[in-house]
Design an enzyme around this catalytic site. Structure first.
Site, PDB file in Angstrom:
ATOM      1  N   GLN A  89     -18.004 -19.082 -20.087  1.00 39.40           N
ATOM      2  CA  GLN A  89     -18.051 -20.254 -19.222  1.00 39.40           C
ATOM      3  C   GLN A  89     -17.485 -19.946 -17.848  1.00 39.40           C
ATOM      4  O   GLN A  89     -16.786 -18.961 -17.644  1.00 39.40           O
ATOM      5  CB  GLN A  89     -17.295 -21.420 -19.851  1.00 39.40           C
ATOM      6  CG  GLN A  89     -15.885 -21.108 -20.286  1.00 39.40           C
ATOM      7  CD  GLN A  89     -15.287 -22.227 -21.120  1.00 39.40           C
ATOM      8  OE1 GLN A  89     -14.487 -23.032 -20.625  1.00 39.40           O
ATOM      9  NE2 GLN A  89     -15.663 -22.278 -22.399  1.00 39.40           N
ATOM     10  N   HIS A  91     -16.169 -22.352 -14.141  1.00 38.34           N
ATOM     11  CA  HIS A  91     -15.822 -23.684 -13.662  1.00 38.34           C
ATOM     12  C   HIS A  91     -16.105 -23.784 -12.162  1.00 38.34           C
ATOM     13  O   HIS A  91     -15.994 -22.789 -11.443  1.00 38.34           O
ATOM     14  CB  HIS A  91     -14.351 -23.988 -13.941  1.00 38.34           C
ATOM     15  CG  HIS A  91     -13.953 -23.763 -15.367  1.00 38.34           C
ATOM     16  ND1 HIS A  91     -14.578 -24.397 -16.412  1.00 38.34           N
ATOM     17  CD2 HIS A  91     -13.017 -22.953 -15.925  1.00 38.34           C
ATOM     18  CE1 HIS A  91     -14.036 -24.003 -17.556  1.00 38.34           C
ATOM     19  NE2 HIS A  91     -13.095 -23.119 -17.286  1.00 38.34           N
ATOM     20  N   GLU A 126      -7.466 -22.176 -14.454  1.00 37.70           N
ATOM     21  CA  GLU A 126      -6.639 -22.144 -15.658  1.00 37.70           C
ATOM     22  C   GLU A 126      -5.883 -20.824 -15.770  1.00 37.70           C
ATOM     23  O   GLU A 126      -6.280 -19.806 -15.197  1.00 37.70           O
ATOM     24  CB  GLU A 126      -7.485 -22.379 -16.903  1.00 37.70           C
ATOM     25  CG  GLU A 126      -8.612 -21.394 -17.105  1.00 37.70           C
ATOM     26  CD  GLU A 126      -9.575 -21.813 -18.209  1.00 37.70           C
ATOM     27  OE1 GLU A 126      -9.835 -20.988 -19.100  1.00 37.70           O
ATOM     28  OE2 GLU A 126     -10.076 -22.959 -18.173  1.00 37.70           O
ATOM     29  N   ARG A 271     -21.556 -23.429 -19.082  1.00 37.39           N
ATOM     30  CA  ARG A 271     -21.556 -22.405 -20.134  1.00 37.39           C
ATOM     31  C   ARG A 271     -22.616 -21.341 -19.877  1.00 37.39           C
ATOM     32  O   ARG A 271     -23.667 -21.619 -19.318  1.00 37.39           O
ATOM     33  CB  ARG A 271     -21.761 -23.061 -21.500  1.00 37.39           C
ATOM     34  CG  ARG A 271     -20.608 -23.974 -21.896  1.00 37.39           C
ATOM     35  CD  ARG A 271     -20.827 -24.656 -23.229  1.00 37.39           C
ATOM     36  NE  ARG A 271     -19.653 -25.461 -23.569  1.00 37.39           N
ATOM     37  CZ  ARG A 271     -19.462 -26.705 -23.138  1.00 37.39           C
ATOM     38  NH1 ARG A 271     -20.381 -27.277 -22.379  1.00 37.39           N
ATOM     39  NH2 ARG A 271     -18.375 -27.366 -23.472  1.00 37.39           N
TER      40      ARG A 271
END
Length: 394
Positions: A89, A91, A126, A271
């Protein structure tokens, strides 16, 4: 103010039956336990242990303003336990998320629709910190010369593979990777089966450990086009206490291990395979960072004895790690910079505020409201504190 929090693990197929339970001192679960969320995200808000049964988002709506919390928390803190690979994935940036969200809102795509890409208008950088042995992940695309060497080592004769090799050697590596990813996810690489067969064939190679990881990926997702994409990605193994920062656009997939994860509070995921869920190839490529190269680990800043801060270049969050081994004397003081959440991962730590204290066993957490400003930590063990970052918002 210190507010004790609890939650129940989220059960996804890739989760571990014993990693989180072992941390918390429970028997193994009969179901996979993939993530344990500590935050106010509406997807699985923590429960406030004050006897009211309220979730943290409801508590913040009722009492947060009086304690200096003026809106939802900008971050989400998790325990993540992977026993098999997660999806590949990427983002979006904050601007991409805003544009994509507005576009889907204008098109009246339901926010819970399986094919929706942007469920909110936020980005989702993240950080994952390994806390229990090695944590294995894929992140970013390998250096161009390494991809060429890997393909040469596999010896697959295919026009798409040859085109990728030429692009990496002589042309625009980013465009070559993007074209190959698009063709792979569209099922248009005729040599995909041969590449997977080459990975699964026994043999000696400097890529042996990488091939072993891809074999595990293929076993978990047989026939998935993302397996070929995974071949192009850097394999990273985090030792205990090491951290990986994943900024916008960087493709990644966690393969196995237990870690503390912190991210901006968002559900925006594009994804790129290894999943039965929706894969929007054009939208993925519009946000994907296809630059080849190594991915550096996020080095912490040591700020005091036993205290280090993982501070990526985002304003949403930073992660403070406090370790107090046997024999540590006195207290450890930590500055908050706003609302924070403390999560214990080892031993027993006591968080001491201005008007009370909360003792945390591994896998337990508490909210620390901004009016505290600073807390003191005692006991023996390890605790992570999620707090806002110092970087100015974009």
């Amino acid at each position: 103010m210190l507010v004790s929090l609890s939650n129940v693990p989220r059960s996804y197929d890739w989760g571990s039956r014993d990693a989180i339970s072992r941390l918390q001192g429970r028997p193994p679960s009969t179901m996979p336990e993939a993530e344990l969320w500590f935050g106010d995200h509406p997807g699985a808000p923590a429960t406030v242990e004050d006897g009211t049964g309220r979730t943290l988002d409801a508590w913040i709506a009722d009492e947060g303003e009086a304690r200096g919390i003026t809106g939802p928390l900008p971050f989400l803190l998790k325990l993540l336990a992977a026993d098999s690979p997660l999806s590949i994935q990427a983002h979006p940036t904050l601007d991409q998320a805003r544009v994509g969200y507005d576009r889907e809102e204008a098109s009246s795509v339901p926010r819970d629709a399986p094919h929706r890409n942007y469920r909110d208008a936020n980005h989702k950088p993240e950080v994952i910190v390994a806390i229990d042995g090695d944590f294995e992940a894929l992140a970013g695309f390998r250096p161009a010369d390494e991809i060429v060497e890997l393909l040469d080592d596999m010896g697959v004769d295919d026009p798409d593979v040859a085109r990728l090799r030429r692009g990496l050697r002589h042309d625009d590596a980013r465009s070559a990777i993007a074209s190959f990813v698009r063709a792979s996810l569209a099922g248009e690489v005729a040599g995909a089966a041969a590449l997977i067969a080459a990975v699964c064939s026994p043999g000696r190679s400097r890529f042996a450990d990488d091939f072993a990881a891809i074999r595990r990926v293929e076993k978990a997702y047989p026939g998935d086009p993302g397996v070929v994409v995974a071949l192009l990605m850097n394999r990273i193994v985090l030792a205990e206490g090491e951290a990986l920062f994943v900024p916008a656009g960087v493709p990644h997939a966690y393969l196995r291990g237990l870690g503390v994860e912190i991210m901006a509070a968002s559900d925006n995921v594009l994804r790129g395979g290894l999943t039965p869920k929706h894969v929007d190839v054009p939208e993925l490529l519009s946000v994907l960072d296809t630059r080849p190269g190594r991915v550096a680990l996020l080095a912490p800043e040591a700020v005091a004895p036993g205290v280090e801060i993982f501070a990526p270049p985002v304003s949403d969050f930073a992660l403070v790690r406090v370790r107090r081994p046997e024999g540590t004397e006195g207290e450890t003081s930590v500055e908050l910079l706003g609302a924070a959440i403390a999560l214990a991962t080892n031993g027993t730590s006591t968080i001491v505020g201005s008007a009370g204290a909360v003792t945390l066993a591994p896998g337990e957490a508490c909210l620390i409201t901004p009016d505290e400003g600073r807390v003191r930590i005692t006991g023996v063990g390890e605790v992570f504190l999620a707090r806002p970052g110092r970087f100015a918002p974009a």
